[in-house]
Scaffold this active site. Structure first.
Site, mmCIF file in Angstrom:
data_model
loop_
_atom_site.group_PDB
_atom_site.id
_atom_site.type_symbol
_atom_site.label_atom_id
_atom_site.label_comp_id
_atom_site.label_asym_id
_atom_site.label_seq_id
_atom_site.Cartn_x
_atom_site.Cartn_y
_atom_site.Cartn_z
ATOM 1 C CB SER A 1 -51.434 -58.630 -24.905
ATOM 2 O OG SER A 1 -51.382 -59.805 -24.126
ATOM 3 C CD GLU A 2 -46.034 -61.336 -20.958
ATOM 4 O OE1 GLU A 2 -45.495 -62.430 -20.804
ATOM 5 O OE2 GLU A 2 -45.964 -60.417 -20.114
ATOM 6 C CG ASN A 3 -50.924 -62.773 -25.885
ATOM 7 O OD1 ASN A 3 -50.938 -61.552 -25.885
ATOM 8 N ND2 ASN A 3 -52.029 -63.481 -25.960
ATOM 9 C CG HIS B 1 -44.281 -64.967 -27.219
ATOM 10 N ND1 HIS B 1 -43.805 -65.908 -26.346
ATOM 11 C CD2 HIS B 1 -44.798 -63.989 -26.439
ATOM 12 C CE1 HIS B 1 -44.011 -65.521 -25.109
ATOM 13 N NE2 HIS B 1 -44.617 -64.372 -25.134
#
Length: 209
Positions: free
Chosen positions: A46-48, A85
């Site tokens: 997940s990009e987070n 991030h």
């Protein structure tokens, strides 16, 4: 007959190979984390910054600090990691994603897609979609075959602002699984009860077997 969103997720998940790192975007793609993969080991990203997560957490067991790209509370699988991030995007931009699965408003026969701004809307944010589209080895899309007013979403060329050009590998809709060919779409699979004629009637460019 047509596929439900969960069935679309299950069909796309069949394309994953053992050992892949798979980014799941906001919306329909998050359903894929709930699909059993058998003996295949796939790492969901997940990009987070959540790497190696699993299904959505059962009610009452949520960790409010642990969410996927869509803000859903998820579980962690053995070997999972939580990273900054910036480190998450370093993995993306470094070409580590075997595939990214994203939602979209439109997909084009030439491999373009649009997923960040709808017609007439002010503003809009492309987010990490452009990084993922530019850097992932493959781009899979999930979307309904038609808009709410019945207009096709699979087009000769996108009419909305484009996220990336010429990158789409596969498109899963409620009617089937398709691959862009340049001038149209090739059928990889059809939902049970859906005919080729029905797909052609719902698509704005040529559809081949």
């Amino acid at each position: 007959m047509s596929w439900t969103r969960m069935q679309m997720a299950e069909r796309l998940a069949r394309e994953f190979e053992d050992g892949w790192i798979v980014n799941l975007g906001v919306g329909m793609p998050t359903l894929i984390a709930d699909v059993p993969l058998g003996d295949r080991e796939v790492v969901f990203h997940s990009e987070n910054g959540v790497i190696g997560y699993g299904p959505v957490t059962p009610p009452g067991q949520e960790d409010l600090h642990l969410v996927n790209a869509g803000g859903q509370n998820v579980t962690l699988l053995p070997g999972a990691a939580i990273v900054h991030h910036a480190d998450s995007f370093a993995l993306i931009r470094g070409g580590r994603m075997d595939v990214t699965v994203m939602g979209a408003y439109e997909a084009a026969a030439n491999g373009d897609f649009a997923n960040w701004k709808v017609k007439g809307a002010k503003g809009g944010g492309i987010g990490g979609a452009m990084d993922l589209a530019a850097s992932a080895k493959r781009v899979f899309l999930m979307l309904e075959h038609r808009t709410r007013d019945g207009s096709p979403r699979l087009l000769p060329r996108c009419t909305l602002p484009i996220t990336a050009r010429g990158v789409v590998t596969l498109v899963a809709t409620d009617l089937g699984l398709f691959a862009p060919t340049g001038e149209g779409f090739a059928v990889r699979d059809l939902a049970p009860g859906v005919t080729l004629d029905e797909v052609r009637a719902a698509t704005a460019c040529p559809v081949t077997e």
